[in-house]
Design a protein around this motif. Structure first.
Motif, PDB file in Angstrom:
ATOM      1  N   ARG A 166       0.836  -1.207   0.000  1.00 41.99           N
ATOM      2  CA  ARG A 166       0.000   0.000   0.000  1.00 41.99           C
ATOM      3  C   ARG A 166       0.869   1.255   0.000  1.00 41.99           C
ATOM      4  N   VAL A 167       1.979   1.209   0.717  1.00 43.18           N
ATOM      5  CA  VAL A 167       2.880   2.365   0.736  1.00 43.18           C
ATOM      6  C   VAL A 167       3.512   2.569  -0.645  1.00 43.18           C
ATOM      7  N   ASN A 202       2.203   6.408  11.972  1.00 43.65           N
ATOM      8  CA  ASN A 202       3.571   5.905  11.889  1.00 43.65           C
ATOM      9  C   ASN A 202       4.268   5.954  13.246  1.00 43.65           C
ATOM     10  N   LEU A 203       4.052   7.036  13.980  1.00 43.12           N
ATOM     11  CA  LEU A 203       4.663   7.165  15.305  1.00 43.12           C
ATOM     12  C   LEU A 203       4.071   6.153  16.280  1.00 43.12           C
ATOM     13  N   GLU A 204       2.772   5.916  16.177  1.00 45.65           N
ATOM     14  CA  GLU A 204       2.125   4.920  17.036  1.00 45.65           C
ATOM     15  C   GLU A 204       2.711   3.536  16.783  1.00 45.65           C
ATOM     16  N   ILE A 205       2.939   3.222  15.507  1.00 44.69           N
ATOM     17  CA  ILE A 205       3.539   1.929  15.157  1.00 44.69           C
ATOM     18  C   ILE A 205       4.943   1.815  15.741  1.00 44.69           C
ATOM     19  N   LYS A 206       5.712   2.879  15.617  1.00 49.87           N
ATOM     20  CA  LYS A 206       7.081   2.866  16.136  1.00 49.87           C
ATOM     21  C   LYS A 206       7.102   2.587  17.633  1.00 49.87           C
ATOM     22  N   LYS A 207       6.200   3.210  18.371  1.00 49.32           N
ATOM     23  CA  LYS A 207       6.145   2.998  19.823  1.00 49.32           C
ATOM     24  C   LYS A 207       5.747   1.561  20.153  1.00 49.32           C
ATOM     25  N   LEU A 208       4.823   1.004  19.374  1.00 48.99           N
ATOM     26  CA  LEU A 208       4.414  -0.382  19.607  1.00 48.99           C
ATOM     27  C   LEU A 208       5.562  -1.351  19.321  1.00 48.99           C
ATOM     28  N   GLU A 230      -0.549   1.713   6.784  1.00 46.40           N
ATOM     29  CA  GLU A 230      -0.179   1.866   8.193  1.00 46.40           C
ATOM     30  C   GLU A 230      -1.181   1.156   9.109  1.00 46.40           C
ATOM     31  N   LYS A 231      -2.441   1.123   8.711  1.00 48.85           N
ATOM     32  CA  LYS A 231      -3.444   0.430   9.530  1.00 48.85           C
ATOM     33  C   LYS A 231      -3.238  -1.083   9.497  1.00 48.85           C
TER      34      LYS A 231
END
Length: 206
Positions: free
Chosen positions: A110-111, A195-201, A134-135
């Motif tokens: 998708r990206v 993207n930031l949420e993914i990085k933290k996870l 991203e989802k």
């Protein structure tokens, strides 16, 4: 060698020796000047810039991570066939680690699709495709935790691949910020948030 021969030797060769030494000194002097120019002057300029609070911009290195071929784009009439195929594959994939790997593939595709659409001047479809990617990525950490609880954790190399992919996505969002026309900032901010949420996870994964 007698005295006359010695005198003749000095008369003939001493000027040559002195001239060679003189030329060597000139070369050393030039070398010193070049050294001062190339080393000390830039260092002094950098020191002055630092003292004045000026920032020095350095080019960022590209993330070495290859995205897969996106396949049919969302603006193609037969794109719905691809959606049906993807959902069917997702439904039939029951193993958590394999499903996480599948979601990474879907996310990267998708990206890649988003970047291709952006090059075609289709800003909104590009942002929507990136957001869907991203989802898909957001689903991966929970799958890996479930796999670990069931005694089948994902290999550490896969976690590193996820981090590389996330970093590549961050880089490409930055490219979209530069290439997409004004008026798309809200959509790009949404991508940055995901993207930031993914990085933290990913940082919470073992």
């Amino acid at each position: 060698m007698g005295l006359p021969g010695t005198i003749w030797y000095l008369v003939v060769f001493l000027p040559r020796i002195l001239y060679t030494l003189f030329c060597s000194m000139k070369k050393i002097g030039r070398f010193i000047l070049i050294f001062l120019f190339l080393i000390l002057i830039p260092a002094m300029a950098y020191f002055v810039m630092e003292s004045s609070g000026a920032s020095v911009n350095t080019p960022q290195e590209k993330v070495i991570y290859n995205l897969p071929y996106p396949g049919i784009l969302s603006d193609h009439p037969l794109y719905f066939v691809k959606i049906i195929r993807d959902r069917l594959t997702e439904f039939l994939t029951r193993d958590n680690v394999k499903k996480a790997q599948l979601y990474l593939l879907y996310s990267d595709k998708r990206v890649a699709m988003a970047m291709t659409l952006a090059k075609k001047g289709k800003s909104q479809p590009a942002i929507e495709a990136f957001s869907k990617g991203e989802k898909y990525f957001l689903k991966i950490p929970d799958l890996l935790r479930a796999a670990k609880e069931q005694g089948g954790p994902a290999p550490s190399s896969f976690v590193e691949t996820l981090k590389l992919s996330n970093a590549k996505h961050t880089e490409l969002i930055g490219e979209l910020m530069k290439t997409l026309p004004e008026g798309n900032q809200s959509g790009i901010n949404g991508l940055l948030k995901l993207n930031l949420e993914i990085k933290k996870l990913l940082e919470t994964l073992p």
